[in-house]
Design a protein around this motif. Sequence first.
Motif, short mmCIF file in Angstrom:
data_model
loop_
_atom_site.label_atom_id
_atom_site.label_comp_id
_atom_site.label_asym_id
_atom_site.label_seq_id
_atom_site.Cartn_x
_atom_site.Cartn_y
_atom_site.Cartn_z
N GLU A 69 0.83 -1.20 0.00
CA GLU A 69 0.00 0.00 0.00
C GLU A 69 0.86 1.26 0.00
N SER A 70 1.97 1.23 0.73
CA SER A 70 2.87 2.39 0.76
C SER A 70 3.45 2.65 -0.63
N LEU A 71 3.79 1.58 -1.34
CA LEU A 71 4.34 1.73 -2.69
C LEU A 71 3.30 2.30 -3.64
N GLN A 72 2.06 1.81 -3.54
CA GLN A 72 0.99 2.35 -4.38
C GLN A 72 0.80 3.84 -4.12
N LEU A 73 0.88 4.22 -2.86
CA LEU A 73 0.74 5.63 -2.49
C LEU A 73 1.87 6.45 -3.09
N ALA A 74 3.11 5.95 -2.98
CA ALA A 74 4.25 6.68 -3.52
C ALA A 74 4.13 6.84 -5.03
N ARG A 75 3.65 5.81 -5.71
CA ARG A 75 3.50 5.91 -7.16
C ARG A 75 2.40 6.91 -7.54
N SER A 76 1.36 6.98 -6.73
CA SER A 76 0.30 7.95 -7.02
C SER A 76 0.81 9.38 -6.82
N ILE A 77 1.71 9.57 -5.85
CA ILE A 77 2.29 10.90 -5.64
C ILE A 77 3.26 11.24 -6.75
N GLU A 78 3.99 10.24 -7.24
CA GLU A 78 4.85 10.47 -8.40
C GLU A 78 4.00 10.90 -9.60
N ALA A 79 2.85 10.25 -9.77
CA ALA A 79 1.95 10.62 -10.88
C ALA A 79 1.48 12.07 -10.74
N LEU A 80 1.24 12.51 -9.50
CA LEU A 80 0.86 13.91 -9.27
C LEU A 80 1.99 14.84 -9.71
N ALA A 81 3.23 14.49 -9.41
CA ALA A 81 4.37 15.31 -9.82
C ALA A 81 4.48 15.37 -11.34
N GLU B 20 -5.80 15.21 9.03
CA GLU B 20 -5.87 15.82 7.71
C GLU B 20 -4.64 15.46 6.88
N GLU B 21 -4.86 15.11 5.61
CA GLU B 21 -3.75 14.76 4.74
C GLU B 21 -3.14 16.01 4.13
N MET B 22 -1.85 15.92 3.83
CA MET B 22 -1.14 17.00 3.15
C MET B 22 -0.63 16.47 1.83
N LYS B 23 -0.96 17.19 0.77
CA LYS B 23 -0.55 16.76 -0.56
C LYS B 23 -0.28 18.00 -1.39
N VAL B 24 0.91 18.10 -1.96
CA VAL B 24 1.25 19.29 -2.74
C VAL B 24 2.25 18.90 -3.82
N SER B 25 2.14 19.57 -4.97
CA SER B 25 3.09 19.39 -6.06
C SER B 25 3.81 20.72 -6.28
N LEU B 26 5.14 20.69 -6.29
CA LEU B 26 5.95 21.91 -6.33
C LEU B 26 6.93 21.84 -7.50
N PRO B 27 6.92 22.83 -8.40
CA PRO B 27 7.89 22.81 -9.51
C PRO B 27 9.31 22.98 -8.99
N PHE B 28 10.24 22.20 -9.52
CA PHE B 28 11.63 22.32 -9.09
C PHE B 28 12.19 23.71 -9.39
N GLY B 29 11.59 24.41 -10.35
CA GLY B 29 12.03 25.77 -10.66
C GLY B 29 11.83 26.74 -9.51
N ASP B 30 10.92 26.41 -8.58
CA ASP B 30 10.68 27.26 -7.40
C ASP B 30 11.66 26.97 -6.26
N GLN B 31 12.61 26.08 -6.48
CA GLN B 31 13.58 25.70 -5.43
C GLN B 31 12.87 25.21 -4.16
N PRO B 32 11.99 24.21 -4.27
CA PRO B 32 11.21 23.79 -3.10
C PRO B 32 12.05 23.20 -1.96
N VAL B 33 13.14 22.49 -2.30
CA VAL B 33 13.96 21.89 -1.25
C VAL B 33 14.59 22.98 -0.39
N GLU B 34 15.15 24.01 -1.04
CA GLU B 34 15.77 25.10 -0.30
C GLU B 34 14.73 25.85 0.53
N THR B 35 13.53 26.06 -0.04
CA THR B 35 12.49 26.79 0.67
C THR B 35 12.02 26.03 1.91
N ILE B 36 11.75 24.73 1.76
CA ILE B 36 11.28 23.94 2.90
C ILE B 36 12.36 23.85 3.97
#
Length: 642
Positions: free
Chosen positions: A475-487, A505-521
């Motif tokens: 189930e965890s793998l299915q979830l990860a693949r669905s999040i990859e599909a969102l990306a 509450e669930e948290m789900k977000v898609s962030l363009p790499f152009g916005d530098q999401p890793v640095e921002t978070i």
Amino acid sequence: MEDSSRIRKETVHGQPQRTEQILQRSQQLQQPTQYLMLFSIGPVQEFIAQARKTRDLWFGSYVLSEISKKAARELSEVHKAKMIFPYLDQNMTKVELDYLRVANKVQAIVTTDNPRQVALDVKRAVTFKWLDYANKAKKRLGDSIIGPMWERQVKDLIEFFAVWSVLEGKYEDVLKQTEQLMAARKTLRDYRPNEPANRFGDAKSSLDGGRESVLKTGKYASYAGFGIKPKEELDAISLVKRLSRFIGHEREFKSVCDVAFRQFEDEVRKPKNLKMKDKVDSFYRDIREDLKEYLDVSKLAGGKADTYDSRMFYPNRIEEAITELMTEQQASTLLIEKWPEKMTQSITRKLDILYNEIKRRPTSYYALIVGDGDHMGNCLRGMSTVEEHQKFTEQLSRFASQVDSIVTQRYAGQMIYSGGDDVMALLPLHHCLDAAGEIQQEFIHIMKQAVPEGTSLPTFSVGIAIVHMMEPLEESLQLARSIEALAKVRRDSLAIYFQKRSGSEEMKVSLPFGDQPVETINKMKSLYESGYISSGFAYALRQLHAEYMNLQAHKTVLQEGLGELLLQEVRRLIIRKKPAHISTDNMVGEVLPIFAGLQELGEKSHSDSLALLHRLAEQCVIAITLEKVGGTDGTQHTDSAS
């Protein structure tokens, strides 16, 4: 692709005037000819996903890689083929070849007068490679399995498809034709007659409901040392994966428990936490003393004396660890006396005392990362020569090697799969974002060297699912693949999903790499740890976005200057939520620059500025959640509240 059956049809169906031409063509086909051959080997996703233990998950992908590698070596070494995918260098050392990971697609140029025989040879090599793994596992289990059912299931696993085209004309046209042939071939299935077996009343496998369990009842003492739980039913395929470390694959492998525990272990080993480390060491020495009368404690933590066995720090993992350390002779006695249960209770009591003393406990969450290249098909179809294609696959092999190093050496994770442009890995929470960002950057760097000039560069998308270690891996793998599909909806993006196991509450977000999401978070995590921002601030940002979306829907907000207005609203929130011990100027100076893009985008498009506010709000929530769940803020978090 022409063959003798087509020649016979043309001869029989009323074209006598072409008979001589057809015979000449038949004779030509008997001469050595260059063919572009394409092979697809499976099953893939369902075979990998059927797993209870992380090692099952890894070994499923490993076996498929080794089987595909065997196909490539059969072509290269026996049939002297020019390999296109995967990249095989004649100068590769045995170590390099062993660590080479291969996708389930094999492509080569073969000079032969009988491509069908080449395909059959490759299929035979692939089948024998799989049977070698299966036979080793069967030998290890001895008479503890149902033999005929095992044989039937093992024989029925491999899916093998092969197509080929004469290499005439432009390479890119032949490649396109061959790929179309493969797509058509996969619409057909090979139906084999069922072999006799007991099918009525047999227990179904816990991991694959389509297969029966081959385990015999009343034999649990024989299975305990292999990591098979009481009442767990397993089919032959699942057992081959479960026994991987007993059939010649004893390399160190991190479980989800090990990966989740790494954040706590890193905290304990910091120089500033010497007192905490002393208490943890004392606890660990005590339990080793408790266990050594019955078990070989040298096997704890894989026999490494300077490493904790992570399972001993999670109450729901202790009994499983103890059971796996028992021999079959010990198991037959100690299981009857319920010794593992009694020892688990004793260790759990000591564990509660430890956590109360150090005011910290390890998180039960880890990150499952799945990544994939974007527009790879278009890029490959743009290769005009064999040499360009070979160079491209060589660089993909290099990328797979680099990813393995990033995950395992730099960020203490566990590589599940890295072949071609596909990546799957487990990572501790405090490293998952940095690892995802570095993998994406490495992909872009390597593609710049792999893609011919004038061809658009592929991008890379990553999905991160933050999951609890007790969730079923499938189930965890299915979830990860669905999040990859969102990306991959936007492409070149990082998508993150998290929901506490308690069902909040669930948290789900898609962030363009152009916005530098890793640095921002990471910046937001640092601000939270330093006390500049709080959960209240993060959720207030969410509320602010919702309010302005509502105003926009009712057309009650001016579009001109919206970005500047949003920036001022954020400034107001920063001041309103600031702690008493931090000055207003300091607070605004540290936090507001993260939101500067609101004004810049607002000058171009009000909808863009609102979308950016939404992404920043979600990143803020995720940053704080990662800190809380990981317990790195110095407070104690339970699983239900983390």
